[in-house]
Design a protein around this motif. Structure first.
Motif, PDB file in Angstrom:
ATOM      1  N   THR A  96       7.225   2.905  -7.220  1.00  0.00           N
ATOM      2  CA  THR A  96       8.133   2.146  -6.383  1.00  0.00           C
ATOM      3  C   THR A  96       9.600   2.440  -6.659  1.00  0.00           C
ATOM      4  OG1 THR A  96       8.753  -0.111  -5.740  1.00  0.00           O
ATOM      5  CG2 THR A  96       8.107   0.222  -8.029  1.00  0.00           C
ATOM      6  N   ARG A  97      10.421   2.274  -5.625  1.00  0.00           N
ATOM      7  CA  ARG A  97      11.866   2.371  -5.801  1.00  0.00           C
ATOM      8  C   ARG A  97      12.396   1.131  -6.525  1.00  0.00           C
ATOM      9  NH1 ARG A  97      10.823   5.324  -1.228  1.00  0.00           N
ATOM     10  NH2 ARG A  97      12.161   7.136  -0.826  1.00  0.00           N
ATOM     11  N   LYS A  98      11.774  -0.018  -6.271  1.00  0.00           N
ATOM     12  CA  LYS A  98      12.216  -1.274  -6.875  1.00  0.00           C
ATOM     13  C   LYS A  98      11.371  -1.559  -8.120  1.00  0.00           C
ATOM     14  CE  LYS A  98      13.694  -3.138  -2.418  1.00  0.00           C
ATOM     15  NZ  LYS A  98      13.536  -4.231  -1.408  1.00  0.00           N
ATOM     16  N   ALA A 108       3.432   0.240  -7.834  1.00  0.00           N
ATOM     17  CA  ALA A 108       3.646   0.342  -6.390  1.00  0.00           C
ATOM     18  C   ALA A 108       3.202  -0.933  -5.704  1.00  0.00           C
ATOM     19  CB  ALA A 108       2.872   1.533  -5.818  1.00  0.00           C
ATOM     20  N   SER A 109       3.919  -1.281  -4.645  1.00  0.00           N
ATOM     21  CA  SER A 109       3.570  -2.465  -3.861  1.00  0.00           C
ATOM     22  C   SER A 109       2.448  -2.129  -2.880  1.00  0.00           C
ATOM     23  CB  SER A 109       4.790  -2.960  -3.086  1.00  0.00           C
ATOM     24  OG  SER A 109       5.104  -2.041  -2.055  1.00  0.00           O
ATOM     25  N   THR A 137       2.623  -1.956   0.252  1.00  0.00           N
ATOM     26  CA  THR A 137       3.093  -1.144   1.382  1.00  0.00           C
ATOM     27  C   THR A 137       3.906   0.072   0.939  1.00  0.00           C
ATOM     28  OG1 THR A 137       5.073  -2.551   1.603  1.00  0.00           O
ATOM     29  CG2 THR A 137       3.141  -3.150   2.913  1.00  0.00           C
ATOM     30  N   SER A 138       3.843   0.418  -0.314  1.00  0.00           N
ATOM     31  CA  SER A 138       4.642   1.515  -0.853  1.00  0.00           C
ATOM     32  C   SER A 138       4.251   2.860  -0.249  1.00  0.00           C
ATOM     33  CB  SER A 138       4.473   1.579  -2.376  1.00  0.00           C
ATOM     34  OG  SER A 138       5.127   2.719  -2.904  1.00  0.00           O
ATOM     35  N   THR A 194       4.237   5.407  -1.817  1.00  0.00           N
ATOM     36  CA  THR A 194       3.481   6.081  -2.880  1.00  0.00           C
ATOM     37  C   THR A 194       2.004   6.179  -2.528  1.00  0.00           C
ATOM     38  OG1 THR A 194       5.044   5.306  -4.548  1.00  0.00           O
ATOM     39  CG2 THR A 194       2.872   5.957  -5.329  1.00  0.00           C
TER      40      THR A 194
END
Length: 294
Positions: free
Chosen positions: A120-122, A237-238, A240-241, A243
């Motif tokens: 994830t970016r976050k 990762a979420s 909806t990622s 990834t």
């Protein structure tokens, strides 16, 4: 097996013409990764220049080189499907790319033990710590760290590999002449100078369209990143990622997919169990990775 790749290997190639032809094909309003893959599949044995007239290809190539010059890029490399130095493993992708740009040492793309570390970016503080610990161990075991130069996990993976004397490859979702996110400009410059930056993104199409169109290049690069490596490791990762696009690509391409245990312990997401059923490997300790990639 078709003999055409062998024939192409011995065919004289004008790199500038191939660059211009490929960029011209991307300039067509209906072009996208899928349609271009279908186009080349319907013309087996063809190079981009076989589908575009010479004058057009040379003119468009000049525009690309001009764009690079404006960004201070005087030297760059390309890889063209059918040539001996094109990475054949890219053909494992569902919609393989015909043409790649790169900056730096292409030899790294041929180095053994290449693994993608993504997420994830976050990223959470715990996820950041796990990324650093994982990459340190991978570097100690002589793996080359591949990631996408995005915020969060990707950035930490590249930085940690460099800090610990490892090798790293950035597969980016912009042309090699662009930087995203902007705060990674120095990191991208360093990877391009000391390691390897790879992009499949057409320069002129990217320049001509807005963010809504260009964002579609990011999931496509995830598929390419998976094809270039022997395994993908997801740190965090979420549901909806983006990834997860790479996760699916890895399994579709016959690559190993590793998912850190912490994801399975997150009740807010269901994707880890879903991918485990499809063949992903749960990682409780580093040895789970080392054992499968021995």
């Amino acid at each position: 097996m078709s003999a055409w790749p062998e024939l192409l290997t011995n065919k004289p190639v004008n790199t500038r013409a191939e660059l211009g032809a490929y960029e011209y094909l991307w300039q067509q309003p209906t072009s996208n990764t899928k349609r271009l893959a279908q186009l080349f599949e319907s013309h087996p044995g063809s190079l981009p220049s076989d589908l575009v007239d010479e004058d057009t290809a040379q003119r468009v190539a000049g525009e690309v080189v001009e764009q690079f010059a404006k960004r201070g890029i005087k030297r760059f490399g390309v890889r063209i499907n059918g040539m001996h130095d094109y990475p054949g493993r890219l053909r494992d992708a569902t919609e393989p790319v015909e043409f790649l740009y790169f900056l730096g040492s292409w030899e790294l793309a041929e180095a053994p033990r290449r693994v993608a570390v993504v997420g994830t970016r976050k990223v959470t503080a715990e996820g950041a710590a796990r990324t650093r610990k994982l990459v340190r161990a991978l570097v100690e075991h002589d793996f080359t760290i591949v990631s996408g130069l995005a915020q969060g996990v990707d950035t930490i993976a590249h930085q940690t590999a460099i800090e610990h004397g490892g090798r790293t490859i950035a597969v980016i979702g912009t042309p090699i002449s662009e930087v995203y996110p902007k705060e990674n400009a120095e990191l991208q410059r360093r990877i391009a100078e000391e390691f390897l930056v790879v992009s499949q993104v057409p320069v002129l199409r990217y320049k001509a369209q807005g963010p809504n169109g260009n964002r579609l290049f990011f999931p496509e690069r995830n598929k390419t990143m998976s094809a270039l490596t022997e395994a993908t490791i997801i740190v965090e990762a979420s549901e909806t990622s983006g990834t997860l696009i790479q996760a699916k690509a890895a399994l579709d391409q016959g690559r190993k997919l590793f998912i850190l245990e912490s994801n399975f312990n997150n009740s807010a997401i269901t994707w880890p169990a879903r991918f485990e059923k499809l063949g992903a490997i749960r990682v409780r300790e580093f040895e789970d990775i080392a054992r499968h990639l021995a």
